[in-house]
Design a protein around this motif. Structure first.
Motif, short mmCIF file in Angstrom:
data_model
loop_
_atom_site.label_atom_id
_atom_site.label_comp_id
_atom_site.label_asym_id
_atom_site.label_seq_id
_atom_site.Cartn_x
_atom_site.Cartn_y
_atom_site.Cartn_z
N ARG A 221 0.81 -1.22 0.00
CA ARG A 221 0.00 0.00 0.00
C ARG A 221 0.84 1.27 0.00
N VAL A 222 1.89 1.32 0.82
CA VAL A 222 2.72 2.53 0.90
C VAL A 222 3.42 2.77 -0.43
N GLU A 223 3.99 1.72 -0.99
CA GLU A 223 4.67 1.85 -2.28
C GLU A 223 3.67 2.24 -3.38
N ALA A 224 2.48 1.66 -3.34
CA ALA A 224 1.45 1.99 -4.33
C ALA A 224 1.11 3.47 -4.27
N LYS A 225 0.91 4.00 -3.07
CA LYS A 225 0.58 5.42 -2.92
C LYS A 225 1.66 6.30 -3.54
N ARG A 226 2.90 5.91 -3.35
CA ARG A 226 4.00 6.68 -3.92
C ARG A 226 3.90 6.75 -5.44
N TRP A 227 3.58 5.62 -6.08
CA TRP A 227 3.45 5.60 -7.54
C TRP A 227 2.24 6.39 -8.01
N PHE A 228 1.13 6.31 -7.28
CA PHE A 228 -0.05 7.10 -7.65
C PHE A 228 0.25 8.59 -7.55
N ARG A 229 0.93 8.98 -6.50
CA ARG A 229 1.30 10.40 -6.35
C ARG A 229 2.23 10.85 -7.47
N ARG A 230 3.18 9.99 -7.82
CA ARG A 230 4.10 10.34 -8.93
C ARG A 230 3.32 10.56 -10.22
N ALA A 231 2.36 9.67 -10.49
CA ALA A 231 1.54 9.80 -11.71
C ALA A 231 0.78 11.12 -11.70
N LEU A 232 0.15 11.42 -10.60
CA LEU A 232 -0.66 12.64 -10.50
C LEU A 232 0.19 13.90 -10.49
N ASP A 233 1.35 13.84 -9.85
CA ASP A 233 2.25 15.00 -9.85
C ASP A 233 2.76 15.30 -11.25
N LEU A 234 3.03 14.25 -12.00
CA LEU A 234 3.54 14.43 -13.35
C LEU A 234 2.45 14.97 -14.29
N ASN A 235 1.26 14.39 -14.17
CA ASN A 235 0.16 14.81 -15.04
C ASN A 235 -1.17 14.52 -14.35
N PRO A 236 -1.76 15.50 -13.70
CA PRO A 236 -3.00 15.26 -12.97
C PRO A 236 -4.21 14.96 -13.85
N HIS A 237 -4.02 14.96 -15.16
CA HIS A 237 -5.11 14.68 -16.11
C HIS A 237 -4.72 13.55 -17.06
#
Length: 128
Positions: A98-114
């Motif tokens: 879960r912690v690692e997953a959250k990191r990847w989701f945040r990276r995706a959204l930080d890079l391109n929130p759309h």
């Protein structure tokens, strides 16, 4: 409509298996058959995109351990690609990380929130 476009492109010699596999996996269409298509497409067009589509297809078929191996290959060059980051997050989540997953989701959204109309709401939910 997608099937018609695919047939037209195939008729004109354009290979679309990788793109078709990605579309089908994203939309949950014939996931077992699409996994076979993703394997074949990756073999025909080896690339980080092929690795990512295969990883995503494996994950959506519940084969998350195997998916992680291909996701790592897809990201090995350091390419900044929000959908690839999202796929990795989903794979990590599937593995119970879960912690690692959250990191990847945040990276995706930080890079391109759309990055995806379909998957951004999922990424936002799981990034919290």
């Amino acid at each position: 409509m997608i099937a018609v476009i695919d047939r037209l492109q195939r008729t004109n010699g354009v290979k679309t298996d990788l793109e078709t596999a990605l579309f089908n996996v994203d939309h949950g269409v014939r996931l077992r058959q699409t996994l076979a298509l993703a394997r074949s497409a990756r073999a025909d067009r080896p690339s980080i995109d092929g690795d990512d589509v295969l990883a995503w297809a494996l994950a959506r078929n519940g084969r998350c351990g195997e998916a992680l191996r291909f996701s790592k290959r897809a990201l090995r060059l350091g390419t900044l690609d929000a959908p690839k980051f999202f796929h990795r997050g989903m794979i990590e989540r599937c593995l119970g990380h879960r912690v690692e997953a959250k990191r990847w989701f945040r990276r995706a959204l930080d890079l391109n929130p759309h990055f995806s109309l379909l998957w951004v709401p999922v990424a936002r939910r799981y990034a919290e």
